[in-house]
Every structure is written in structure tokens, then in C-alpha cells.
Design an enzyme around this catalytic site. Structure first.
Site, mmCIF file in Angstrom:
data_model
loop_
_atom_site.group_PDB
_atom_site.id
_atom_site.type_symbol
_atom_site.label_atom_id
_atom_site.label_comp_id
_atom_site.label_asym_id
_atom_site.label_seq_id
_atom_site.Cartn_x
_atom_site.Cartn_y
_atom_site.Cartn_z
ATOM 1 N N SER A 84 15.114 21.778 -15.600
ATOM 2 C CA SER A 84 13.935 22.616 -15.785
ATOM 3 C C SER A 84 14.392 23.961 -16.304
ATOM 4 O O SER A 84 15.441 24.464 -15.905
ATOM 5 C CB SER A 84 13.220 22.785 -14.449
ATOM 6 O OG SER A 84 12.459 23.969 -14.456
ATOM 7 N N HIS A 102 0.834 -1.224 0.000
ATOM 8 C CA HIS A 102 0.000 0.000 0.000
ATOM 9 C C HIS A 102 0.862 1.264 0.000
ATOM 10 O O HIS A 102 0.410 2.318 0.444
ATOM 11 C CB HIS A 102 -0.954 0.054 1.210
ATOM 12 C CG HIS A 102 -1.658 -1.229 1.492
ATOM 13 N ND1 HIS A 102 -2.932 -1.506 1.056
ATOM 14 C CD2 HIS A 102 -1.252 -2.345 2.155
ATOM 15 C CE1 HIS A 102 -3.284 -2.718 1.450
ATOM 16 N NE2 HIS A 102 -2.276 -3.257 2.114
ATOM 17 N N GLU A 135 9.259 8.865 -16.913
ATOM 18 C CA GLU A 135 7.869 9.293 -17.091
ATOM 19 C C GLU A 135 7.350 8.913 -18.476
ATOM 20 O O GLU A 135 6.213 8.473 -18.643
ATOM 21 C CB GLU A 135 7.765 10.806 -16.876
ATOM 22 C CG GLU A 135 8.074 11.197 -15.437
ATOM 23 C CD GLU A 135 8.330 12.690 -15.298
ATOM 24 O OE1 GLU A 135 7.397 13.400 -14.935
ATOM 25 O OE2 GLU A 135 9.450 13.137 -15.577
ATOM 26 N N LYS A 187 16.233 21.611 -10.361
ATOM 27 C CA LYS A 187 15.526 20.386 -10.737
ATOM 28 C C LYS A 187 16.383 19.391 -11.531
ATOM 29 O O LYS A 187 17.188 19.767 -12.359
ATOM 30 C CB LYS A 187 14.298 20.732 -11.602
ATOM 31 C CG LYS A 187 13.180 21.434 -10.873
ATOM 32 C CD LYS A 187 12.434 20.536 -9.897
ATOM 33 C CE LYS A 187 11.517 19.537 -10.568
ATOM 34 N NZ LYS A 187 10.293 20.125 -11.075
#
Ligand code: ARG
Length: 457
Positions: free
Chosen positions: A275, A153, A288, A281
Site C-alpha cells: 500500500s 455458512h 481480487e 499492508k
């Protein structure tokens, strides 16, 4: 190529919706391979002369060289790869070129070419998965005893080893590989060539000969089935989709692990992006996009399934759109595999952060319950209850790990608990104790690393 019974040209948009050459030119190798096998067979059966066959073989070889060199002019008027190659053949060798299409149709031709392509692509996808497995096993071997939290979980469950976590994917990818290769083996069973348009052909063709020449086990036993079925591609896409789903889950872990909140790992510069506005970043874009590609591979399967499921026998032009979907799925998958291998090979893990996270969340509570069962013969349900109370005490007094809670607190709940029991509640002891076959203990991980390495030989 088929204009004999028509007086006027097709509308421009008719040609645009009908032409597939932009997509199916990728079948050129298979188309030439299939035509060469077919011509050899026609000559062996005396349906065309040996001289015509020699001209056809030579012409097709030259066309292959032309295409490979990027010198072939693909034409939309000629619709697809089959007509493009055939027209060029006739341009090069004359009359003999026009005899090649005896005893076959584009329907059995495309079914054969596309099947050959899909079988090859599946074998390559299998090789890609194997390469990824090797990269994962290498990292698992280097991190067999590094400790991290195991989740259920996405809540801290029990400490596990990083090697064990990585090997979970090796197991998943092995099933994927076997499924994908199995699909290619199944596809190799029956060769569609010689089924002709739908009903077979009156020429005395030798279908055993062409089936064998193209690496199939046997000629397809039903011509209607052979020209109108695409379950070999459906199976390939379904199998690929499952593998892409597994890639996506691993990609998801990478996204989580590399976030500053988890900080379990970092990607190399080669596999991170920056970024344009936030200078700090490091984004895991490749991971992704692997997630996104998995969705698209699944959609390719769904689309092809939708195309096939409403078709009466045998061939219908809907089937032409099978290729764009299948090519996209295999391309997306191949790129995902390459990116995943790149990320895994160069990823750096952060030992301290992972270990600290593993110790948080009272992850060794089960170890205390197991001690109560083992040493005091307390029934497990009761052990669970006792341990739960101790966890609550730790929480109430702001102690983050069970192993750091004073012995008095344990004994306040159950006086039988000893210092030895308390000493077992470290993450190291916890993972070492889970040494059942397939478990997370470092020695079990090393054993599995060896097993995989032997399998890779
Ligand atoms: N380009 C077609 C396809 O990919 C080839 C088969 C065409 N057959 C036909 N009867 N129009 O499906």
C-alpha cells in the site's frame, strides 16, 4: 473491395463503426489456413488453375511471414483481416489473388476462421486448467494432514485437512476442463467453409476436402445455419465463465486466508502488492482481480448471447462484435490462470494458526454425537440434543474446545460419557475418523493425490 456499385466514399464514422481490423487481426493465422485449404480445393476441382494455386499458396506463406515479423500494414479502409490479407495477396501476386474469393464469402470465411480460433483457444484454456490442477495437487500432497477449519455458512463446521480443501478445486477444475474441451470437440464437428454468403455456391466445390484439411469432421450440412450461428462461441464463453467462477471462489479463499484475521496463509512477495500509505499492508491484488475478471467473462457471455438472440437468419453484422468479447474472455481467463498458478505454487500455509482455528468453535461436537450413536446406540437426534447441552456448558464456562472441558461437565449432562469419548474430541482424531471414500482423512487425501497424479500422466 466492394465499392463497384457505390459512387461516394463511406462517412468517416461509418468506416469507424464498420472496421474490425483492430480486433480481428488476431485471426490472421486461421484466415491464411482457411484460404490455403480453399485454394487447394479450387485447384483440385479445376475451378482455378494449378499455377494460380501455386501463386496463391506462395503469396499467403509470404504474408504469414510478414505478419509474424510485424511488417504487415493493417489498413482500416480494408475493414477486416479477410480483406486486408486478400488485398495484400493481390498486391503481391496480381490476377491470381483476385481468384481466391471464388465460391466463398466473407460470411463462411469468418465463421470458419473464428471457429478455428475458438477451438484452439479452448484447448489452450484446458491446458491451463491442467497446469493449475498440478500446482494444487502438489500443495495438497505436501499438506495432506494439515488441519484447518471446514466451514458451512462460513461458520466453523468440522475440522478438515488442507489437502482435502485444495483437492476440492482440482475436482471442480476437472469438470471445467472436460466441459471446455468438450465444447471444442463439438465445434470441430461441422466446417462452415463453402456455405458461401448464405445459400451455398454454384461452383463444383469439394466441401469434404476443405473440412478435412482444416481438421473438421464434416462440412456443415446447412449453409444458413453455418454462416449465422455462433453457438460454438457461446458455449465456449459459458464454459469459460463457469471455470472463471470457480477460479473466483478460490481467489476469494486466498483473500480470506491471507487476511490477518484468518492468517492461514501468506502470499509470496512476487504475488503481493503493497500500500502506498499503510506500510504494513500485503494486498492480494491478483486474487481480487481474478474475482473481477470472472465477472467480466460472465458479462462477455451475456453480451454475446444478447447479440445473437435477436438475429434472424443468416449473417448480420452484429456478429462482428463476437470477437472482441470472445478474445477478452479468453485473455482474461488465461491471465487469471497464470496468476492463480503463481499464487498457489508460492503460497505458504501457517500450520499452527490453521489448527488453532480448527479447534475453535466446538468443531468436534459432531464427533461426540457420533460416539453416543456408535457406542451407546443412542438415536442420532437424541445424541445431537445431549451434545448441544454440553456445548452450552462449555460456552457458559468459557472453555473454547470440547476436548478441554472437564469430564465432570460431560457426565453432568450424561453420566454414560467416558474419558475415552472425551479423548476423541481433538481435531486430529476428528479428521482421521472421517475416512469414508472422498472424505477428509489424511489417508483418503493421499489416495486422491495418487489418483490425480495417475490421471495427469
Ligand atoms: N468482419 C466481418 C465479421 O467479422 C466479416 C464478415 C463480413 N460479411 C459481410 N457480409 N459484411 O463478421
Amino acid at each position: 473491395m466492394w465499392g463497384g456499385r457505390f459512387a461516394a466514399q463511406p462517412a468517416d464514422a461509418m468506416q469507424a463503426i464498420n472496421a474490425s481490423i483492430d480486433v480481428d487481426q488476431r485471426l490472421w493465422r486461421e484466415d491464411i489456413e482457411g484460404s490455403k485449404a480453399h485454394a487447394d480445393m479450387l485447384a483440385a476441382r479445376g475451378i482455378i488453375t494449378q499455377e494460380d494455386n501455386q501463386a496463391i499458396q506462395g503469396g499467403l506463406d509470404q504474408i504469414a511471414a510478414e505478419i509474424a515479423a510485424g511488417e504487415f500494414k493493417f489498413s482500416t479502409e480494408l475493414e477486416d483481416i479477410h480483406l486486408n490479407i486478400e488485398a495484400r495477396l493481390t498486391e503481391r501476386i496480381g490476377e491470381a489473388g483476385k481468384r481466391l474469393h471464388t465460391g466463398r464469402s466473407r460470411n463462411d470465411q469468418v465463421a470458419t476462421d473464428f471457429k478455428l480460433w475458438t477451438m484452439r483457444a479452448a484447448r489452450e484454456a484446458g491446458d491451463g486448467l491442467r497446469a493449475l490442477q498440478k500446482a494444487l495437487v502438489k500443495q495438497a500432497s505436501a499438506h495432506a494432514d494439515w488441519i484447518m477449519p471446514g466451514f458451512t455458512h462460513l461458520q466453523t463446521a468440522q475440522p478438515i485437512t488442507l489437502g482435502h480443501h485444495l483437492l476440492a478445486y482440482v475436482s471442480m477444475f476437472e469438470r471445467d476442463r472436460v466441459r471446455i474441451i468438450g465444447g471444442a470437440l463439438e465445434a470441430a464437428w461441422e466446417c462452415p467453409l463453402g456455405s458461401a454468403a448464405l445459400a451455398g455456391t454454384p461452383y463444383p466445390i469439394d466441401r469434404e476436402m476443405t473440412a478435412q484439411a482444416l481438421g473438421f469432421h464434416a462440412p456443415a450440412s446447412n449453409s444458413l445455419d453455418a454462416v449465422g450461428s455462433r453457438d460454438f462461441a457461446l458455449a465456449a464463453l459459458a464454459n469459460l465463465s463457469i471455470a472463471a467462477t470457480h477460479l473466483s471462489r478460490l481467489a476469494e479463499e486466498i483473500v480470506l486466508w491471507t487476511s490477518p484475521q484468518f492468517a492461514f496463509a501468506s502470499l509470496s512477495d512476487a504475488w503481493s502488492t503493497g500500500s502506498s500509505i499503510m506500510p504494513q499492508k500485503r494486498n492480494p491484488d491478483a486474487a481480487e482481480l481474478i474475482r473481477a475478471k470472472a465477472a467480466r467473462v460472465g458479462a462477455d457471455f451475456a453480451a454475446l448471447n444478447g447479440i445473437v438472440q435477436k438475429l434472424p437468419l443468416a449473417y448480420a453484422k452484429d456478429l462482428q462484435d463476437d470477437k472482441a468479447l470472445t478474445f477478452n474472455a479468453f485473455d482474461s481467463f488465461a491471465l487469471s490462470i497464470t496468476a492463480m498458478i503463481g499464487m498457489i505454487e508460492t503460497m505458504r500455509f501457517k500450520r499452527e494458526a490453521m489448527r488453532a482455528a480448527a479447534a475453535r468453535g466446538y468443531s468436534t461436537a459432531t464427533d461426540l454425537a457420533d460416539w453416543l450413536v456408535r457406542e451407546l446406540k443412542v438415536p442420532f437426534r437424541e445424541a445431537h440434543e445431549i451434545t448441544g447441552k454440553i456445548v452450552r456448558r462449555a460456552e457458559d464456562s468459557g472453555v473454547s474446545e470440547l476436548g478441554l472441558l472437564p469430564i465432570e461437565d460431560f457426565q453432568a449432562v450424561d453420566p454414560r460419557i467416558t474419558d475415552a469419548a472425551r479423548g476423541l474430541l481433538t481435531v486430529e482424531k476428528s479428521v482421521e475418523s472421517r475416512d469414508s471414500y472422498g472424505g477428509t482423512a489424511p489417508q483418503r487425501v493421499r489416495e486422491q493425490v495418487e489418483r490425480w497424479k495417475e490421471m495427469f500422466e
